[in-house]
Design a protein around this motif. Structure first.
Motif, PDB file in Angstrom:
ATOM      1  N   TYR A  65       1.027   5.322   1.141  1.00 26.43           N
ATOM      2  CA  TYR A  65       0.429   6.388   1.950  1.00 26.43           C
ATOM      3  C   TYR A  65       0.068   7.583   1.086  1.00 26.43           C
ATOM      4  O   TYR A  65       0.804   7.941   0.172  1.00 26.43           O
ATOM      5  N   TYR A 103       0.852  -1.186   0.000  1.00 24.81           N
ATOM      6  CA  TYR A 103       0.000   0.000   0.000  1.00 24.81           C
ATOM      7  C   TYR A 103       0.885   1.231   0.000  1.00 24.81           C
ATOM      8  O   TYR A 103       2.059   1.167   0.335  1.00 24.81           O
ATOM      9  N   VAL A 135      -4.546   5.590   2.657  1.00 20.11           N
ATOM     10  CA  VAL A 135      -3.635   4.788   1.843  1.00 20.11           C
ATOM     11  C   VAL A 135      -4.337   4.326   0.571  1.00 20.11           C
ATOM     12  O   VAL A 135      -5.565   4.258   0.509  1.00 20.11           O
TER      13      VAL A 135
END
Length: 129
Positions: free
Chosen positions: A91, A89, A118
């Motif tokens: 941010y 993922y 995210v």
């Protein structure tokens, strides 16, 4: 008398923290139980609460955004070579990428959560972490 009042306040604060912790744990268990066996499930929150937003017996290659963080659960079954979840993922804002691997149930860790916005780039099945 002031010391006794301070101890009472401390005791009440500790009890409130324990209650909040118990409530959070209960919601996590309830939410996680809504993920079917053999699936990877992702919630668009940081507490596994409610039903998963995305779930699959296959890979999740989505690039989906959640402003409230995400919770990922590997609820797969043991299958050597294909029972772990690799995730990534990013941010938002900032673009820092995080990746990792989750074990199948009964091994740890089999879940992960984030607390800020995210983009989930993927959650893919693979071999041993």
């Amino acid at each position: 008398m002031t010391a006794a009042a301070g101890l009472l306040a401390l005791g009440m604060a500790t009890a409130a923290q324990a209650t909040n912790s118990d409530t959070t744990a209960r919601f996590e268990v309830q939410g996680k139980s809504s993920c079917p066996d053999g699936y990877v499930c992702v919630w668009n929150n940081n507490s596994f609460s409610g039903k998963p937003k995305w779930k699959s017996k296959g890979n999740l290659n989505r690039d989906v955004f959640s402003a409230d963080g995400i919770s990922i659960l590997n609820n797969g079954t043991r299958y050597p070579g294909a029972d772990h979840i690799y995730y990534k993922y990013t941010y938002q804002p900032g673009g820092k990428e995080v990746s990792g691997c989750l074990h199948y149930p009964g091994s740890t860790p089999n879940s992960k959560k984030t607390y800020t916005g995210v983009v989930l780039n993927y959650a893919q099945w693979g071999g041993e972490c």
